[in-house]
Design a protein around this motif. Structure first.
Motif, PDB file in Angstrom:
ATOM      1  N   ILE A 169     -28.038  -9.022  20.174  1.00  0.00           N
ATOM      2  CA  ILE A 169     -26.782  -8.747  20.877  1.00  0.00           C
ATOM      3  C   ILE A 169     -27.046  -8.111  22.237  1.00  0.00           C
ATOM      4  CG2 ILE A 169     -24.597  -7.505  20.801  1.00  0.00           C
ATOM      5  CD1 ILE A 169     -24.668  -7.743  17.754  1.00  0.00           C
ATOM      6  N   ALA A 170     -27.890  -7.096  22.292  1.00  0.00           N
ATOM      7  CA  ALA A 170     -28.168  -6.411  23.564  1.00  0.00           C
ATOM      8  C   ALA A 170     -28.771  -7.376  24.580  1.00  0.00           C
ATOM      9  CB  ALA A 170     -29.090  -5.222  23.338  1.00  0.00           C
ATOM     10  N   GLU A 171     -29.702  -8.179  24.123  1.00  0.00           N
ATOM     11  CA  GLU A 171     -30.355  -9.147  25.009  1.00  0.00           C
ATOM     12  C   GLU A 171     -29.334 -10.114  25.606  1.00  0.00           C
ATOM     13  OE1 GLU A 171     -33.184 -12.986  24.202  1.00  0.00           O
ATOM     14  OE2 GLU A 171     -33.717 -11.139  23.158  1.00  0.00           O
ATOM     15  N   LYS A 172     -28.453 -10.649  24.770  1.00  0.00           N
ATOM     16  CA  LYS A 172     -27.437 -11.601  25.242  1.00  0.00           C
ATOM     17  C   LYS A 172     -26.421 -10.904  26.143  1.00  0.00           C
ATOM     18  CE  LYS A 172     -28.974 -15.143  22.889  1.00  0.00           C
ATOM     19  NZ  LYS A 172     -29.459 -16.368  23.528  1.00  0.00           N
ATOM     20  N   ARG A 173     -26.057  -9.658  25.809  1.00  0.00           N
ATOM     21  CA  ARG A 173     -25.098  -8.903  26.624  1.00  0.00           C
ATOM     22  C   ARG A 173     -25.658  -8.668  28.017  1.00  0.00           C
ATOM     23  NH1 ARG A 173     -25.177  -3.860  28.008  1.00  0.00           N
ATOM     24  NH2 ARG A 173     -26.575  -3.187  26.333  1.00  0.00           N
ATOM     25  N   LYS A 174     -26.912  -8.258  28.092  1.00  0.00           N
ATOM     26  CA  LYS A 174     -27.541  -8.004  29.386  1.00  0.00           C
ATOM     27  C   LYS A 174     -27.657  -9.289  30.212  1.00  0.00           C
ATOM     28  CE  LYS A 174     -30.008  -3.998  27.651  1.00  0.00           C
ATOM     29  NZ  LYS A 174     -31.305  -3.463  27.189  1.00  0.00           N
ATOM     30  N   ALA A 175     -27.911 -10.401  29.543  1.00  0.00           N
ATOM     31  CA  ALA A 175     -28.002 -11.686  30.239  1.00  0.00           C
ATOM     32  C   ALA A 175     -26.659 -12.081  30.850  1.00  0.00           C
ATOM     33  CB  ALA A 175     -28.483 -12.770  29.284  1.00  0.00           C
ATOM     34  N   CYS A 176     -25.568 -11.606  30.247  1.00  0.00           N
ATOM     35  CA  CYS A 176     -24.218 -11.882  30.766  1.00  0.00           C
ATOM     36  C   CYS A 176     -23.763 -10.826  31.764  1.00  0.00           C
ATOM     37  CB  CYS A 176     -23.217 -11.949  29.613  1.00  0.00           C
ATOM     38  SG  CYS A 176     -23.415 -13.369  28.546  1.00  0.00           S
ATOM     39  N   SER A 235     -19.312  -1.215  26.900  1.00  0.00           N
ATOM     40  CA  SER A 235     -17.884  -0.930  26.966  1.00  0.00           C
ATOM     41  C   SER A 235     -17.067  -2.191  27.227  1.00  0.00           C
ATOM     42  CB  SER A 235     -17.611   0.106  28.058  1.00  0.00           C
ATOM     43  OG  SER A 235     -16.246   0.400  28.137  1.00  0.00           O
ATOM     44  N   GLN A 236     -17.530  -3.035  28.127  1.00  0.00           N
ATOM     45  CA  GLN A 236     -16.820  -4.274  28.442  1.00  0.00           C
ATOM     46  C   GLN A 236     -16.746  -5.197  27.231  1.00  0.00           C
ATOM     47  OE1 GLN A 236     -19.332  -5.250  31.823  1.00  0.00           O
ATOM     48  NE2 GLN A 236     -17.581  -5.017  33.216  1.00  0.00           N
ATOM     49  N   VAL A 237     -17.832  -5.322  26.515  1.00  0.00           N
ATOM     50  CA  VAL A 237     -17.836  -6.188  25.323  1.00  0.00           C
ATOM     51  C   VAL A 237     -16.921  -5.600  24.253  1.00  0.00           C
ATOM     52  CG1 VAL A 237     -19.230  -7.253  23.513  1.00  0.00           C
ATOM     53  CG2 VAL A 237     -20.158  -7.055  25.826  1.00  0.00           C
ATOM     54  N   ALA A 238     -17.013  -4.300  24.045  1.00  0.00           N
ATOM     55  CA  ALA A 238     -16.167  -3.657  23.036  1.00  0.00           C
ATOM     56  C   ALA A 238     -14.683  -3.874  23.351  1.00  0.00           C
ATOM     57  CB  ALA A 238     -16.479  -2.164  22.967  1.00  0.00           C
ATOM     58  N   LYS A 239     -14.307  -3.705  24.603  1.00  0.00           N
ATOM     59  CA  LYS A 239     -12.910  -3.916  24.997  1.00  0.00           C
ATOM     60  C   LYS A 239     -12.492  -5.368  24.803  1.00  0.00           C
ATOM     61  CE  LYS A 239     -12.575  -0.120  28.247  1.00  0.00           C
ATOM     62  NZ  LYS A 239     -12.479   0.287  29.658  1.00  0.00           N
ATOM     63  N   ARG A 249     -18.261   2.916  20.250  1.00  0.00           N
ATOM     64  CA  ARG A 249     -19.256   3.419  19.289  1.00  0.00           C
ATOM     65  C   ARG A 249     -19.501   2.418  18.164  1.00  0.00           C
ATOM     66  NH1 ARG A 249     -20.818   9.116  19.185  1.00  0.00           N
ATOM     67  NH2 ARG A 249     -19.873  10.065  21.008  1.00  0.00           N
ATOM     68  N   LEU A 250     -18.445   1.759  17.711  1.00  0.00           N
ATOM     69  CA  LEU A 250     -18.613   0.742  16.676  1.00  0.00           C
ATOM     70  C   LEU A 250     -19.443  -0.411  17.221  1.00  0.00           C
ATOM     71  CD1 LEU A 250     -18.081  -0.390  13.877  1.00  0.00           C
ATOM     72  CD2 LEU A 250     -15.893  -1.270  14.721  1.00  0.00           C
ATOM     73  N   TYR A 251     -19.132  -0.843  18.448  1.00  0.00           N
ATOM     74  CA  TYR A 251     -19.919  -1.920  19.058  1.00  0.00           C
ATOM     75  C   TYR A 251     -21.392  -1.516  19.158  1.00  0.00           C
ATOM     76  CZ  TYR A 251     -22.101  -5.040  22.276  1.00  0.00           C
ATOM     77  OH  TYR A 251     -22.989  -5.917  22.823  1.00  0.00           O
ATOM     78  N   TYR A 301     -27.185  -1.827  17.847  1.00  0.00           N
ATOM     79  CA  TYR A 301     -28.397  -1.137  17.408  1.00  0.00           C
ATOM     80  C   TYR A 301     -28.817  -1.525  15.996  1.00  0.00           C
ATOM     81  CZ  TYR A 301     -27.329   1.776  21.482  1.00  0.00           C
ATOM     82  OH  TYR A 301     -27.051   2.227  22.754  1.00  0.00           O
ATOM     83  N   GLY A 302     -28.041  -2.381  15.334  1.00  0.00           N
ATOM     84  CA  GLY A 302     -28.406  -2.859  14.015  1.00  0.00           C
ATOM     85  C   GLY A 302     -28.117  -1.883  12.890  1.00  0.00           C
ATOM     86  N   LYS A 303     -27.311  -0.851  13.169  1.00  0.00           N
ATOM     87  CA  LYS A 303     -26.976   0.129  12.133  1.00  0.00           C
ATOM     88  C   LYS A 303     -25.891  -0.403  11.199  1.00  0.00           C
ATOM     89  CE  LYS A 303     -28.236   4.082  14.930  1.00  0.00           C
ATOM     90  NZ  LYS A 303     -27.760   5.303  15.584  1.00  0.00           N
ATOM     91  N   VAL A 304     -25.037  -1.262  11.723  1.00  0.00           N
ATOM     92  CA  VAL A 304     -23.931  -1.848  10.961  1.00  0.00           C
ATOM     93  C   VAL A 304     -23.885  -3.336  11.271  1.00  0.00           C
ATOM     94  CG1 VAL A 304     -21.422  -1.830  10.627  1.00  0.00           C
ATOM     95  CG2 VAL A 304     -22.606   0.306  11.104  1.00  0.00           C
TER      96      VAL A 304
END
Length: 62
Positions: free
Chosen positions: A5-12, A17-21, A28-30, A35-38
């Motif tokens: 997720i982080a890799e794809k988010r950074k590529a975009c 915060s933007q993805v969560a919105k 925090r949930l995002y 981070y793979g916790k949930v």
């Protein structure tokens, strides 16, 4: 669970915060998804994939 997720988010060029919105969840949930916790529900994973212009399979390759 490991994800890309982080890799794809950074590529975009998006912030957490933007993805969560865009997905209509708290930042925090995002972060816990990124981070793979949930593991997100299937519906949320699909929404995240759409925002990141990818597929759920690419976000969670294993």
């Amino acid at each position: 669970m490991e994800n890309k997720i982080a890799e794809k988010r950074k590529a975009c060029h998006l912030t957490q915060s933007q993805v969560a919105k865009a997905v209509n969840i708290g930042e925090r949930l995002y972060q816990s998804y990124e981070y793979g916790k949930v593991i997100p529900s299937v519906l949320v994973a699909i929404q995240i994939a759409k925002v990141l212009k990818t597929t759920v399979e690419e976000l969670y390759p294993d």
